[in-house]
Write an enzyme that holds these catalytic residues in place. Structure first.
Site, PDB file in Angstrom:
ATOM      1  CG  ASP A   9      79.012  76.342 -58.109  1.00  0.00           C
ATOM      2  OD1 ASP A   9      79.089  75.136 -57.815  1.00  0.00           O
ATOM      3  OD2 ASP A   9      79.550  76.828 -59.130  1.00  0.00           O
ATOM      4  CG  ASP A  11      85.231  74.093 -58.759  1.00  0.00           C
ATOM      5  OD1 ASP A  11      86.011  74.487 -57.873  1.00  0.00           O
ATOM      6  OD2 ASP A  11      85.013  72.892 -58.981  1.00  0.00           O
TER       7      ASP A  11
END
Length: 173
Positions: A9, A11
């Site tokens: 992922d 952020d």
């Protein structure tokens, strides 16, 4: 030959999540993030970024901002000999203010569409792959395709990644 992959992922995992990061000047790498990517590269893993980017749907920034940030990230990683094999993002959201982005998308996590799209394009060994995310929706996406999900809650990302990949294994077979 299939190879294992690390799906990151963005952020909250690779960079600090302080809300809708799209400006290069505001990106701050998580401790050990670049080194985590390099460790996965050195171990022979494919490395992918999969990120929901609803800020596009909300009218906060445009897709070209996301693409420019990803290009900058790739350039910064290259300075230490690290690389991302592919960046995938989902700009859609069911409550978007911009109509063309207002939809339920198979690519928006927790749906696994970004992962399945990558699995169609790259020879990934699912059984030896991992996804590193900071939210339950990330882990749901991984589970949906049979990939081991790891919840990252801070600290040194490289330490976590090194603890789950084995650079001594031949990952090409």
């Amino acid at each position: 030959m299939k190879r294992p992959a690390v799906f990151f992922d963005r952020d909250g995992v690779l960079n600090e999540d302080h809300g809708y990061v799209y400006e290069i000047s505001k990106l701050k790498w998580i401790a050990g993030a670049r080194e985590a990517v390099k460790a996965a590269n050195d171990a022979g893993y494919l490395v992918f970024v999969i990120t929901n980017q609803s800020g596009v749907a909300r009218g906060l920034y445009e897709e070209h901002h996301v693409q420019a940030l990803h290009e900058w990230m790739a350039g910064d990683l290259a300075r230490i000999g690290a690389y991302i094999d592919a960046f995938e993002y989902c700009p859609y959201h069911p409550n978007a203010v911009i109509e063309r982005y207002r939809k339920v998308s198979h690519r928006r996590k927790p749906a696994p569409g970004m992962i399945t799209d990558l699995l169609e394009r790259f020879p990934v060994d699912i059984s030896r792959s991992i996804l590193v995310g900071d939210k339950p929706t990330d882990l749901e996406a991984a589970r949906a395709v049979g990939i081991r999900g790891l919840l990252f809650s801070g600290g040194d990302l490289a330490k976590l990644v090194r603890s789950v990949i084995d650079p001594k294994k031949n990952v090409s077979g």
